[in-house]
Enzyme design. Sequence first.
Site, PDB file in Angstrom:
ATOM      1  N   GLU A 264      -9.449 -76.727   7.912  1.00  0.00           N
ATOM      2  CA  GLU A 264      -8.397 -76.586   6.886  1.00  0.00           C
ATOM      3  C   GLU A 264      -9.003 -77.087   5.582  1.00  0.00           C
ATOM      4  O   GLU A 264      -8.988 -78.286   5.303  1.00  0.00           O
ATOM      5  CB  GLU A 264      -7.178 -77.442   7.259  1.00  0.00           C
ATOM      6  CG  GLU A 264      -6.465 -77.016   8.524  1.00  0.00           C
ATOM      7  CD  GLU A 264      -5.560 -75.797   8.298  1.00  0.00           C
ATOM      8  OE1 GLU A 264      -5.456 -75.309   7.156  1.00  0.00           O
ATOM      9  OE2 GLU A 264      -4.969 -75.336   9.285  1.00  0.00           O
TER      10      GLU A 264
ATOM     11  N   PHE B 239      -7.558 -87.332   2.068  1.00  0.00           N
ATOM     12  CA  PHE B 239      -6.734 -88.422   1.529  1.00  0.00           C
ATOM     13  C   PHE B 239      -5.346 -87.962   1.088  1.00  0.00           C
ATOM     14  O   PHE B 239      -4.424 -88.756   0.992  1.00  0.00           O
ATOM     15  CB  PHE B 239      -7.450 -89.077   0.336  1.00  0.00           C
ATOM     16  CG  PHE B 239      -7.398 -88.259  -0.928  1.00  0.00           C
ATOM     17  CD1 PHE B 239      -6.303 -88.347  -1.777  1.00  0.00           C
ATOM     18  CD2 PHE B 239      -8.429 -87.378  -1.269  1.00  0.00           C
ATOM     19  CE1 PHE B 239      -6.232 -87.582  -2.938  1.00  0.00           C
ATOM     20  CE2 PHE B 239      -8.363 -86.613  -2.414  1.00  0.00           C
ATOM     21  CZ  PHE B 239      -7.258 -86.710  -3.253  1.00  0.00           C
TER      22      PHE B 239
ATOM     23  N   GLY C  50     -17.502 -89.688  10.803  1.00  0.00           N
ATOM     24  CA  GLY C  50     -17.130 -88.285  11.029  1.00  0.00           C
ATOM     25  C   GLY C  50     -18.254 -87.529  11.732  1.00  0.00           C
ATOM     26  O   GLY C  50     -18.011 -86.729  12.636  1.00  0.00           O
TER      27      GLY C  50
ATOM     28  N   CYS D 130      -3.736 -79.095  -1.315  1.00  0.00           N
ATOM     29  CA  CYS D 130      -4.618 -77.947  -1.058  1.00  0.00           C
ATOM     30  C   CYS D 130      -3.931 -76.672  -1.524  1.00  0.00           C
ATOM     31  O   CYS D 130      -4.584 -75.693  -1.874  1.00  0.00           O
ATOM     32  CB  CYS D 130      -4.961 -77.879   0.427  1.00  0.00           C
ATOM     33  SG  CYS D 130      -3.515 -77.964   1.471  1.00  0.00           S
TER      34      CYS D 130
ATOM     35  N   GLY E 177       4.253 -76.274  -0.671  1.00  0.00           N
ATOM     36  CA  GLY E 177       5.499 -76.629   0.002  1.00  0.00           C
ATOM     37  C   GLY E 177       5.791 -75.769   1.212  1.00  0.00           C
ATOM     38  O   GLY E 177       6.875 -75.199   1.336  1.00  0.00           O
TER      39      GLY E 177
HETATM   40  P1  NAD Z   1     -13.360 -84.633   1.712  1.00  0.00           P
HETATM   41  O1  NAD Z   1     -13.971 -83.368   2.188  1.00  0.00           O
HETATM   42  O2  NAD Z   1     -14.115 -85.429   0.717  1.00  0.00           O
HETATM   43  O3  NAD Z   1     -13.062 -85.598   2.947  1.00  0.00           O
HETATM   44  C1  NAD Z   1     -12.215 -85.219   4.006  1.00  0.00           C
HETATM   45  C2  NAD Z   1     -12.584 -85.976   5.259  1.00  0.00           C
HETATM   46  O4  NAD Z   1     -13.841 -85.498   5.741  1.00  0.00           O
HETATM   47  C3  NAD Z   1     -12.742 -87.488   5.063  1.00  0.00           C
HETATM   48  O5  NAD Z   1     -12.178 -88.144   6.156  1.00  0.00           O
HETATM   49  C4  NAD Z   1     -14.248 -87.665   5.032  1.00  0.00           C
HETATM   50  O6  NAD Z   1     -14.683 -88.951   5.423  1.00  0.00           O
HETATM   51  C5  NAD Z   1     -14.701 -86.609   6.024  1.00  0.00           C
HETATM   52  N1  NAD Z   1     -16.084 -86.130   5.863  1.00  0.00           N
HETATM   53  C6  NAD Z   1     -16.752 -85.890   4.710  1.00  0.00           C
HETATM   54  N2  NAD Z   1     -17.985 -85.411   4.971  1.00  0.00           N
HETATM   55  C7  NAD Z   1     -18.085 -85.336   6.325  1.00  0.00           C
HETATM   56  C8  NAD Z   1     -19.126 -84.920   7.207  1.00  0.00           C
HETATM   57  N3  NAD Z   1     -20.307 -84.495   6.760  1.00  0.00           N
HETATM   58  N4  NAD Z   1     -18.878 -84.967   8.532  1.00  0.00           N
HETATM   59  C9  NAD Z   1     -17.692 -85.385   9.017  1.00  0.00           C
HETATM   60  N5  NAD Z   1     -16.680 -85.812   8.221  1.00  0.00           N
HETATM   61  C10 NAD Z   1     -16.879 -85.785   6.893  1.00  0.00           C
HETATM   62  O7  NAD Z   1     -11.906 -84.241   1.141  1.00  0.00           O
HETATM   63  P2  NAD Z   1     -10.856 -85.128   0.344  1.00  0.00           P
HETATM   64  O8  NAD Z   1     -11.359 -85.373  -1.040  1.00  0.00           O
HETATM   65  O9  NAD Z   1     -10.420 -86.274   1.173  1.00  0.00           O
HETATM   66  O10 NAD Z   1      -9.600 -84.110   0.289  1.00  0.00           O
HETATM   67  C11 NAD Z   1      -9.466 -83.090  -0.650  1.00  0.00           C
HETATM   68  C12 NAD Z   1      -9.851 -81.746  -0.072  1.00  0.00           C
HETATM   69  O11 NAD Z   1      -9.130 -81.479   1.127  1.00  0.00           O
HETATM   70  C13 NAD Z   1      -9.481 -80.602  -1.012  1.00  0.00           C
HETATM   71  O12 NAD Z   1     -10.532 -79.685  -1.016  1.00  0.00           O
HETATM   72  C14 NAD Z   1      -8.240 -80.005  -0.372  1.00  0.00           C
HETATM   73  O13 NAD Z   1      -7.993 -78.669  -0.723  1.00  0.00           O
HETATM   74  C15 NAD Z   1      -8.555 -80.176   1.070  1.00  0.00           C
HETATM   75  N6  NAD Z   1      -7.342 -80.123   1.893  1.00  0.00           N
HETATM   76  C16 NAD Z   1      -7.110 -78.992   2.620  1.00  0.00           C
HETATM   77  C17 NAD Z   1      -5.947 -78.881   3.373  1.00  0.00           C
HETATM   78  C18 NAD Z   1      -5.650 -77.635   4.161  1.00  0.00           C
HETATM   79  O14 NAD Z   1      -4.782 -77.702   5.030  1.00  0.00           O
HETATM   80  N7  NAD Z   1      -6.306 -76.513   3.912  1.00  0.00           N
HETATM   81  C19 NAD Z   1      -5.033 -79.944   3.415  1.00  0.00           C
HETATM   82  C20 NAD Z   1      -5.313 -81.092   2.683  1.00  0.00           C
HETATM   83  C21 NAD Z   1      -6.483 -81.167   1.922  1.00  0.00           C
END
Ligand code: NAD
Length: 531
Positions: A283, A181, A245, A317, A480
């Site tokens: 990621e 998100f 997903g 992240c 950033g």
């Molecule tokens: P989340 O893991 O709850 O959800 C991310 C996505 O994965 C959503 O679209 C969700 O529907 C999907 N998803 C969840 N479980 C799944 C499954 N079992 N199979 C397939 N898809 C599934 O994460 P969030 O709360 O949306 O985002 C925050 C997290 O994302 C933090 O941990 C952050 O560090 C990480 N993040 C990492 C990066 C990076 O580049 N390393 C960038 C942005 C966010």
Amino acid sequence: MDSVLGGSNKKTITMSTVATDYGMDKALQQLGLKDVNHGTSTGSTWYPGGEEIASYSPVDGALIGKVTTTTKEEYDTVIKTAQEAFKTFRAMPAPQRGEIVRQFGNKLRELKEPLGKLVSYEMGKSLQEGYGEVQEMIDICDFAVGLSRQLNGQVIPSERPGHVMREQWHSLGIVGIISAFNFPVAVWSWNTALAWVCGDVCVWKASEKAPLCSVACQNIIAEILKENDLPEGISCIINGDYTVGEWMTKDTRIPLISATGSTRMGRIVGKTVAERFGKSLLELGGNNAIIITPTADLKVVVPGAVFGAVGTCGQRCTSTRRLIIHESVYDKVRDAIVGAYDQIVIGNPLDEKNHVGPLIDKDAVDMYLNAIEKAKEEGGNVLVEGGVLEGEGYESGCYVKPAIIEAENTYEIVQHETFAPILYLMKYSGDVENAIEIQNGVAQGLSSAIMTNEMKEAERFLSFAGSDCGIANVNIGTSGAEIGGAFGGEKETGGGRESGSDAWKVYMRRQTNTVNYSDELPLAQGIKFDL
Ligand code: NAD
């Protein structure tokens, strides 16, 4: 099946006062979102879908709009359409695909303001950061356009006379994108801009917490694809929660799954995709630290650390979660950071005088509060008290105060990523190696930084024995990143790389060719096989 603007399943969006005051009406109109509730598309074609997902703004708690989730039947149609489109798209010369991405980048320039506003209103980050996110999309398009003429393989000397060896890169097929998100538009474009110049087609499942951003992006690219007479299926969106997903991760028709999100999600996705021998680009979460050494310049440290910790309300992240400060400057740095927190203005992120907006939802607020309690239970000393803001302007219940807590790196809560503005301060003594050990002493490995004016310390931090993260910075903070470099991290961050450098290679398949232009058939390694 309807078009977005002419659909029978459409619903007019009624704007809240806050949204109207900040021109969201016009922004949604410009993005083709005034009367939409579809969430599934193969381009210009939209599908009615099943249940609805409501998108509430964390800014004022108002309902922005609804999209429908993708049904299994629609999902299969999307994948089949994408498979067909791939046959056409991969045959198009790469620089021509680059031209499509160039047009897309130009359209984003035109729509930077409304799209940035939508990001800010639907996700809650400051307007400046919303615009910054769209700028990242534009930047990656520029990068990808140049790349479309540089998808180069190598020519390799052959050990056999009259032979030549070379390496080629071919398009892969469907790239399945699962996104988080917190970067509701940029992560998609990091993937798509590269995937498209590589000849792949994309199917995107956006976060269920920011579905309207995905519809807006799809509207923008669909127009470009239509103007260029390209088939349906090159850019597809599907919507829904983790079950949608899971259809993707289990689907052998999708050779690459690029998943951005929590480590918890990545652990499941990585395993599921590996079981079917698919490729995954993960990621995942970070637990990022800045090391502050005795020679660090406070003018650089304070903005770097504070923006890193509170920017996007601690929901990047790459957010700074830990400051590892040398004991000789600890008091001075602590006081400067605590002093700077007094200046932070929290409120409606669409108002540019505010530095920090809300958390994404009330679940995130609960996680934030629990983490503070846990840190206290483990012995943490609260320097800047957190808490939920109430009253006028904070009605959504998602606004929280950034907190600072003195803690040990070994606390269980410090070892975890809490996606909220909580900054842990800790001391180190002696050499920089002691700080590096603390910095590396977590399961995640995304971003890291050192603040120093001592060249040897900086180089030791960057050496093989230094930071174990995918990103290691000197005299800038942890968040950033620019799109020119490869982005991603090690350990529980998942090991994936997106964006710049040679990250494009994951979107293609490598093929090694050996061509014999002699009249003999010598075998490799000098093996004799005379008939
Ligand atoms: P989340 O893991 O709850 O959800 C991310 C996505 O994965 C959503 O679209 C969700 O529907 C999907 N998803 C969840 N479980 C799944 C499954 N079992 N199979 C397939 N898809 C599934 O994460 P969030 O709360 O949306 O985002 C925050 C997290 O994302 C933090 O941990 C952050 O560090 C990480 N993040 C990492 C990066 C990076 O580049 N390393 C960038 C942005 C966010």
